[in-house]
Write a protein that holds these residues in place. Structure first.
Motif, PDB file in Angstrom:
ATOM      1  N   LEU A  41      25.590  45.283  37.140  1.00 36.71           N
ATOM      2  CA  LEU A  41      24.489  44.589  36.277  1.00 36.71           C
ATOM      3  C   LEU A  41      25.004  43.272  35.982  1.00 36.71           C
ATOM      4  CD1 LEU A  41      23.533  47.331  33.521  1.00 36.71           C
ATOM      5  CD2 LEU A  41      22.180  46.085  35.227  1.00 36.71           C
ATOM      6  N   GLY A  42      26.270  42.922  36.476  1.00 39.48           N
ATOM      7  CA  GLY A  42      26.892  41.616  36.136  1.00 39.48           C
ATOM      8  C   GLY A  42      27.333  41.432  34.720  1.00 39.48           C
ATOM      9  N   LEU A  43      27.370  42.746  33.914  1.00 41.62           N
ATOM     10  CA  LEU A  43      27.894  42.239  32.502  1.00 41.62           C
ATOM     11  C   LEU A  43      29.348  42.326  32.604  1.00 41.62           C
ATOM     12  CD1 LEU A  43      25.558  44.903  30.845  1.00 41.62           C
ATOM     13  CD2 LEU A  43      25.582  42.557  30.678  1.00 41.62           C
ATOM     14  N   VAL A  44      30.002  43.173  33.395  1.00 43.08           N
ATOM     15  CA  VAL A  44      31.363  42.983  33.777  1.00 43.08           C
ATOM     16  C   VAL A  44      31.861  42.274  35.048  1.00 43.08           C
ATOM     17  CG1 VAL A  44      33.527  44.312  33.914  1.00 43.08           C
ATOM     18  CG2 VAL A  44      32.250  44.859  32.318  1.00 43.08           C
ATOM     19  N   ILE A  45      32.708  41.257  35.069  1.00 48.29           N
ATOM     20  CA  ILE A  45      33.020  40.484  36.390  1.00 48.29           C
ATOM     21  C   ILE A  45      34.203  41.319  36.988  1.00 48.29           C
ATOM     22  CG2 ILE A  45      33.501  38.299  37.195  1.00 48.29           C
ATOM     23  CD1 ILE A  45      32.213  37.202  34.539  1.00 48.29           C
ATOM     24  N   PRO A  46      33.968  41.659  38.310  1.00 54.29           N
ATOM     25  CA  PRO A  46      35.351  42.414  38.881  1.00 54.29           C
ATOM     26  C   PRO A  46      36.301  41.561  38.928  1.00 54.29           C
ATOM     27  CG  PRO A  46      33.373  42.536  40.158  1.00 54.29           C
ATOM     28  CD  PRO A  46      32.924  41.541  39.197  1.00 54.29           C
ATOM     29  N   THR A  47      37.739  42.139  38.990  1.00 52.00           N
ATOM     30  CA  THR A  47      38.985  41.323  39.199  1.00 52.00           C
ATOM     31  C   THR A  47      38.712  40.850  40.698  1.00 52.00           C
ATOM     32  OG1 THR A  47      39.876  42.588  37.641  1.00 52.00           O
ATOM     33  CG2 THR A  47      41.220  41.399  38.861  1.00 52.00           C
ATOM     34  N   SER A  48      38.539  41.727  41.413  1.00 43.04           N
ATOM     35  CA  SER A  48      38.578  41.765  42.946  1.00 43.04           C
ATOM     36  C   SER A  48      37.569  42.260  43.733  1.00 43.04           C
ATOM     37  CB  SER A  48      39.706  41.797  43.615  1.00 43.04           C
ATOM     38  OG  SER A  48      40.105  43.225  43.702  1.00 43.04           O
ATOM     39  N   GLY A  49      36.947  42.047  44.900  1.00 43.56           N
ATOM     40  CA  GLY A  49      36.172  43.073  45.652  1.00 43.56           C
ATOM     41  C   GLY A  49      34.778  42.273  45.476  1.00 43.56           C
ATOM     42  N   ASP A  50      33.745  42.892  45.966  1.00 42.98           N
ATOM     43  CA  ASP A  50      32.483  42.266  46.128  1.00 42.98           C
ATOM     44  C   ASP A  50      31.229  43.384  45.956  1.00 42.98           C
ATOM     45  OD1 ASP A  50      30.451  40.243  46.363  1.00 42.98           O
ATOM     46  OD2 ASP A  50      30.896  39.869  48.312  1.00 42.98           O
TER      47      ASP A  50
END
Lengths: 237, 408, 255
Positions: free
Chosen positions: A48-57
């Motif tokens: 949902l884009g609420l949490v921004i991943p540390t890495s990956g896509d």
């Protein structure tokens, strides 16, 4: 439709997601299962884009969604707890959401009708029961006819009649070719609503296959028992 | 009043019985003055007369007709009077020379008793009116203005030295060094003058005993008004306002005794009154409004009494530099008073301490003014009110009024 | 965005808290006018309330509002909308509702009973303080993860700016009173928005006393328009900088 590619997410020292990769396709319904704190909510929030991943896509139809926002027009989200501004009326909330989504296609007002929400459009949020707020959340998630639905504990707090209404709606949408992601603690619901099982524990995906395969593999007819077996297997492994 | 009438009678007698000489039509003012006999009247018609130093050595009445202009061309003194009973009336006196060696003036009186200088306009003069060793002079209804960038380029507006029985009334002085200057001037009156925007003092007053100044306005002068080394001076119903600056005072009192400060208005000054070495002086019925410090009372003052004054909107009412207080205060109205009046006699039941802790602090650390009116200062002042530790406990008004006095 | 702001504003304005805040200011102001006929003294008393209450209410209310709206903000962010829009609409709604409550509460009695220039300055400085403390609250809210902690931080901010900071300034001035400290003092004051708002007020109320300074720097600072321009300018920075920081953090924040 959605491909999650080796997502990692750290909250300080805590590894919430530790290399998660998964493909989610249209016309299927995925049950995200895992113990509390396993990372399933974090995974949903990443999508949902609420949490921004540390890495990956994360890609939607091949396009990365990281730091984007317009892709969310393809997602309907029903949160676990629907809390809305106390003095806002249901009608105002709907109007505001329509303004935010700026939706041009047809609206799906089936749930509004079946839950009889229109009669309550003038009621402010603070006067509503938890069940009614869930109905509002559900109606909002489906309202803009999105190709993908993320439903976080959708049946919690609903009365039995409403649960059936919602379940029917979810199954109709799946057969219409939509992608559905559900988390729930009620295994019988998941059994009825989903075609695939993704079992997440300690930030990793431990099982990802269809429910039918899972049942075959474990030899249990009930999803609940099948899952318990998987859980035990991962715990001992 | 008696003296004023006497002067009028004298003038009447002179114009009636003396001859009349007219200047103009080729006759200069100097020539006209020379031609005139003692007691004559010289009339100067409208026009511009660029004549330097007109020396008058006999009793004369010199009248301007429709404000003739006497131009000193930036080098001369204009009228120099060295005789008794001379009147100068109705001139526009401009552009004197500027010399601090000779104190050049628009009109100068030397040993000239009973001089009358009235209804003149002085512009761009070094000294406007300069009077020494002359008694019974009357200076009324003149307007004096000058300007310069630096103080040393200016003389005083109305300057009196060693005179007695002078009357200074209804004049307006601006842009000089001192508006009105008194040194060794006794038994004299300064009344209904307006002295403003002078570079140093609106009124500068030294060694001048038994004088009174009343109903004057002193506004926005560089250092306000200074009254020093004097006994028995009456200061009544004057207005002291808008004198801003670190060494600027509505009224500076230094070594004053047995005097009266009554019914004056002090508004918008950095310090309303700054007093040191002042004794046995009465401050009664004055209004102190919106001053930085209404009164700065130095410890060298004693035996003064402050009664029935109104204090309102001042940042600080009273500050002092010592713990010993030998002055009395009673029946003043203080807008900062928070006491009560249970017996309803109009007098507060608990005393008022007009020195606040923060005024003491800011006296020592001036920059601390920047945290004035903060919550911290509010708490500190409150604490000090409950348990006085720094402020003088005996400096207080035991009979603070609940309502302001009607001072008219 | 205007429609979002409209609905959120509508929601906040109907909260009891905003109503109480407005009434409190209104009643205090009316009470002071009733007790004292001297309008400049009324402004003085109101200033004492404004400098304490406005920062406290602004920072606490904003923090509570932010955390009460957390799930709703989450839902909005799950919609196809830019985070900046969500953030700014929240900020503007809260700021506008507090500003409205403040101007009505303080301004209405002034219109009714009459006031002077210092009253208008009071409205200005209170409005500035509202904006500053709403900004600070948003900053503390996006930096902390739970409500109790955020309210704690907010109260700490308030206590620090209202009291501790001035004690610190006084201590510095006292310790170094032998040195010329004019510019240092002004620089120190610039670090506290409450002090800046107060300076705006004492420039009106105590200019006679402020002109008692010997230094030429202070003379220019207080005498000309410089002090006013400086205080207003730095206050605007106090609004913009925490807001900008909060927005940066919010854009990358995991909800």
């Amino acid at each position: 439709m959605i491909s999650v590619e080796d997502i990692r997410k750290n909250f300080g020292n805590l590894r919430a997601l530790d290399g998660v990769s998964v493909e989610l396709s249209k016309g299927r319904s995925y049950a995200f299962i895992g113990p509390n704190g396993s990372g399933k909510t974090t995974l949903i929030k990443c999508i949902l884009g609420l949490v921004i991943p540390t890495s990956g896509d994360i890609r939607l139809e091949g396009e990365s969604i990281l730091n984007q926002w317009d892709y969310r027009a393809s997602i309907g989200y029903m949160p676990q707890i629907g809390r809305y501004p106390d003095n806002m009326r249901i009608g105002q909330l709907m109007d505001m959401m329509m303004n935010i989504r700026n939706h041009s296609g047809a609206l799906d007002e089936e749930l509004i009708a079946e839950f009889r929400l229109r009669d309550m459009y003038d009621k402010p949020m603070h006067g509503l029961s938890g069940g009614t707020r869930q109905k509002v959340s559900a109606a909002l998630a489906f309202l803009f006819n999105p190709p993908m639905l993320i439903l976080d504990e959708p049946t919690a707090g609903l009365d039995p009649v409403s649960v059936e209404i919602l379940k029917d709606k979810i199954n109709r949408e799946r057969t219409d070719g939509k992608l559905i992601v559900i988390t729930s603690h009620v295994m019988s619901d998941l059994d009825e609503l989903s075609s695939e099982v993704i079992y997440i524990c300690d930030g990793r995906i431990h099982y990802n296959d269809s429910i039918d395969n899972l049942k075959q593999e474990t030899g249990h007819e009930s999803l609940g028992r099948a899952i318990s077996k998987i859980m035990n297997r991962t715990a001992t492994a | 009043m008696m003296r004023w009438t006497a002067v009028m009678l004298m003038l009447g007698w002179q114009t009636a019985d003396g001859g009349v000489i007219r200047a103009g039509d080729g006759r200069s003012v100097v020539q006209a003055v020379e031609m005139a006999a003692a007691g004559d009247t010289v009339i100067v018609p409208q026009g511009t007369y660029a004549e330097g130093n007109i020396l008058i050595r006999k009793p004369l009445t010199v009248l301007g007709e429709n404000m003739p202009v006497m131009d000193g061309r930036m080098k001369d003194e204009i009228f120099t009077i060295a005789a008794e009973h001379v009147t100068i009336d109705g001139f526009r006196i401009i552009n004197t020379g500027r010399s601090s060696m000779e104190d050049l003036a628009g009109i100068k009186c030397l040993d000239a008793h009973h001089a009358v200088i009235r209804n003149n306009i002085f512009e761009n003069t070094f000294f406007g009116i300069h009077i020494s060793n002359s008694d019974h002079s009357t200076i009324s209804n003149n307007k004096l203005s000058s300007s310069a960038e630096f103080e040393y380029q200016l003389g005083n507006g109305i300057h009196l030295w060693k005179c007695k029985h002078a009357l200074i009334e209804g004049n307006e002085v601006t842009g000089h060094r001192d508006g009105i200057y008194f040194e060794f001037v006794t038994l004299s009156f300064i009344r209904k003058n307006i002295s403003q925007k002078n570079m140093r003092y609106g009124l500068h007053f030294m060694f001048s005993h038994d004088d009174a100044y009343e109903d004057n306005v002193f506004r926005n002068n560089g250092a306000g008004v200074s009254v020093m080394y004097t006994r028995h001076v009456k200061m009544h119903r004057n207005v002291f306002e808008d004198n801003w600056g670190s060494s600027s005072y509505g009224l500076l009192l230094k070594d004053i005794s047995d005097s009266e400060v009554i019914g004056n208005r002090f508004t918008g000054n950095t310090s309303g009154i700054y007093m040191e070495g002042t004794s046995r002086t009465v401050f009664d019925g004055n209004l102190f409004r919106q001053n930085g410090w209404a009164i700065k009372l130095m410890a060298s003052c004693d035996g003064n009494s402050f009664n029935r004054n109104n204090f309102s909107g001042n940042t600080f009412d009273i500050s002092t530099n010592g713990a010993l207080v030998l002055n009395s205060m009673s029946h003043n109205h203080w807008d900062k008073y928070e006491g009560y009046d249970l017996d309803r006699d109009g007098i507060g039941d608990i005393p008022f301490h007009p020195v606040s802790l923060f005024s003491v602090i800011s006296e020592h650390i001036p920059s601390a003014m920047l945290i004035w009116r903060s919550f911290l200062v509010f708490l500190l002042d409150r604490a000090e009110k409950v348990m006085p530790a720094v402020t003088p406990a005996n400096l207080k008004d035991d009979n603070p009024m609940m309502h302001a006095h009607d001072l008219g | 965005m205007p429609r979002i702001i409209k609905y959120i504003l509508y929601d906040i304005l109907r909260t009891r808290f905003i109503l109480f805040y407005t009434l409190f200011l209104l009643l205090s102001a009316v009470g002071m006018y009733q007790l004292d006929s001297d309008t400049s003294k009324v402004v003085l008393s109101m200033m004492n309330i404004v400098l304490i209450v406005v920062p406290l209410v602004s920072i606490v209310f904003t923090t509570i509002h932010f955390y009460n709206s957390y799930e709703f903000i989450e839902l909005m962010l799950a919609q196809p909308v830019n985070r900046t829009v969500v953030f700014l609409s929240q900020y503007l709604s809260v700021a506008l509702s507090l500003l409205l409550a403040y101007t009505v509460g303080i301004g209405l009695p002034m219109v009714f009973y009459g006031t002077e220039a210092s009253g208008l300055t009071l409205i200005l400085s209170g409005a500035m303080l509202t904006l500053v403390f709403v900004s600070l609250a948003f900053l503390s809210a996006v930096l902390t993860r739970d409500k109790a902690k955020a309210i704690g931080v907010a109260l700490l901010f308030w206590f620090y700016f209202s009291l501790i900071f001035d004690a610190f300034v006084l201590w510095i001035l006292y310790s170094f009173s032998d040195y010329p400290l004019e510019k240092v003092t002004v620089a120190l004051i610039a670090l506290n928005p409450v002090d800046l708002a107060r300076i705006l007020m004492i420039l009106q109320l105590d200019v006679s006393a402020l002109m008692g300074y010997t230094g030429a720097f202070f003379k220019d600072f207080f005498g000309g328009g410089m002090g006013f321009a400086f205080a207003t300018g730095v206050l605007l920075l106090w609004v913009a900088v925490p807001l900008g920081l909060a927005m940066r953090v919010f854009k990358r924040k995991d909800l």
